[in-house]
Design an enzyme around this catalytic site. Structure first.
Site, PDB file in Angstrom:
ATOM      1  N   ASP A  22       5.240 -13.939  -9.332  1.00  0.00           N
ATOM      2  CA  ASP A  22       3.899 -13.358  -8.019  1.00  0.00           C
ATOM      3  C   ASP A  22       2.851 -13.552  -7.669  1.00  0.00           C
ATOM      4  O   ASP A  22       1.528 -13.081  -7.892  1.00  0.00           O
ATOM      5  CB  ASP A  22       4.168 -11.854  -7.010  1.00  0.00           C
ATOM      6  N   TYR A  27      -5.953 -13.326  -4.882  1.00  0.00           N
ATOM      7  CA  TYR A  27      -6.228 -13.588  -6.685  1.00  0.00           C
ATOM      8  C   TYR A  27      -7.238 -14.165  -7.051  1.00  0.00           C
ATOM      9  O   TYR A  27      -7.211 -13.945  -8.295  1.00  0.00           O
ATOM     10  CB  TYR A  27      -4.908 -13.790  -7.689  1.00  0.00           C
ATOM     11  N   LYS A  56       1.174 -15.225  -1.095  1.00  0.00           N
ATOM     12  CA  LYS A  56       0.701 -14.745  -0.295  1.00  0.00           C
ATOM     13  C   LYS A  56       0.092 -15.621   0.678  1.00  0.00           C
ATOM     14  O   LYS A  56      -1.235 -15.563   0.091  1.00  0.00           O
ATOM     15  CB  LYS A  56       0.172 -13.554  -0.250  1.00  0.00           C
ATOM     16  N   HIS A  95       0.206 -11.515   3.956  1.00  0.00           N
ATOM     17  CA  HIS A  95      -0.040 -10.927   2.784  1.00  0.00           C
ATOM     18  C   HIS A  95       0.104  -9.389   3.519  1.00  0.00           C
ATOM     19  O   HIS A  95       0.061  -8.299   3.263  1.00  0.00           O
ATOM     20  CB  HIS A  95      -1.506 -11.261   2.154  1.00  0.00           C
TER      21      HIS A  95
END
Length: 273
Positions: A22, A27, A56, A95
């Site tokens: 994921d 990130y 996302k 997201h």
């Protein structure tokens, strides 16, 4: 984590048997993950079809659309594909159900006004974003699309205007925040629930809210001792037993191994397999 550490972590996870990864623009590690995946494919460690990759989008899931990219869905998806070195994503998520002012594809910092408040883009509706997500399916860039952090009302609305039903709603849910109504609503309508922050936020909860972490909860610690497991493993198994997908996050190899050992949790009356 540095680039090599991320690469090594992904390779170690693959060697342990992990097949679902994921990711998200926010990130800021997609290039490193992409490097590890490319190495795994080239060495024959795994094949692309063996993996399930979510990301996302940076609207503000593998890949997730980030908040900034609600009006630039196709560009954001292609940017993530390039960084991950993939031809397609198995799952792409919105997201958060809010669009903020766009500052460029691939950026994740929110645009702030002169008072330091996040600037919301009121010209882009969630319905518009969703139809752009559907276009990604038609283009063959993603296999499935979904939502993240949507409550029961926004999920209901998405079902009403969608031509391609969301396959997943990725939400925070754990023993301290069970969200039973939302989980049951999604499952009733064929939407898979993926649990993030499934260990209750651990340090964040205790530092920010003064609450006891799931991992330090006396009841869970007693159960862990009874079944000769850790509190984290008990919580992960709890998530699996309620038919949610669990995606624990860790940067430690020993925790990667520990999180994978939840299918052997058993009791004298019942064995979970």
């Amino acid at each position: 984590m540095e680039g090599k550490e991320i690469r090594d972590l992904v390779i170690n996870a693959l060697n342990l048997g992990y097949r679902h990864f994921d990711c998200a623009a926010d990130y800021k590690n997609e290039p490193e993950v992409g490097e590890a995946l490319a190495e795994a494919f080239s060495t024959g460690l795994v094949k692309r079809e063996d993996l399930f990759i979510t990301t996302k989008a940076s609207v503000f899931s593998i890949k997730i659309l980030w908040n900034l990219d609600h009006g630039h869905v196709v560009e954001a998806c292609k940017d993530s594909l390039k960084k991950l070195r993939l031809d397609y994503l198995d799952l792409y998520l919105v997201h958060f159900p809010v669009a903020t002012k766009h500052t460029g594809v691939g950026t994740t910092g929110g645009a702030l006004d002169e008072d330091g408040v996040l600037e919301i883009d009121t010209t882009i509706s969630l319905e518009t974003t969703w139809h752009a997500m559907e276009e990604l399916v038609s283009m063959g860039l993603v296999r499935s699309i979904g939502i993240s952090n949507y409550d029961i009302f926004l999920t209901r609305d998405c079902l009403a205007y969608s031509e391609v039903k969301p396959a997943v709603n990725q939400i925070e849910t754990h023993p301290y925040f069970q969200r039973e109504s939302l989980v049951k609503f999604c499952q009733k309508h064929g939407i898979c629930v993926t649990a993030h922050t499934l260990l209750g936020g651990a340090v964040a909860n205790s530092e920010w809210f003064g609450s006891v972490s799931c991992l330090d909860d006396p009841v869970l610690k007693n159960l862990a001792e009874k079944y000769k497991k850790t509190a984290a493993q008990v919580v992960l198994r709890w998530g699996i037993e309620r038919n949610t997908v669990v995606i624990p996050k860790t940067s430690k190899l020993e925790r990667l191994k520990e999180n994978f050992q939840v299918l052997t949790l058993s009791s004298p009356k019942r064995t979970w397999t």
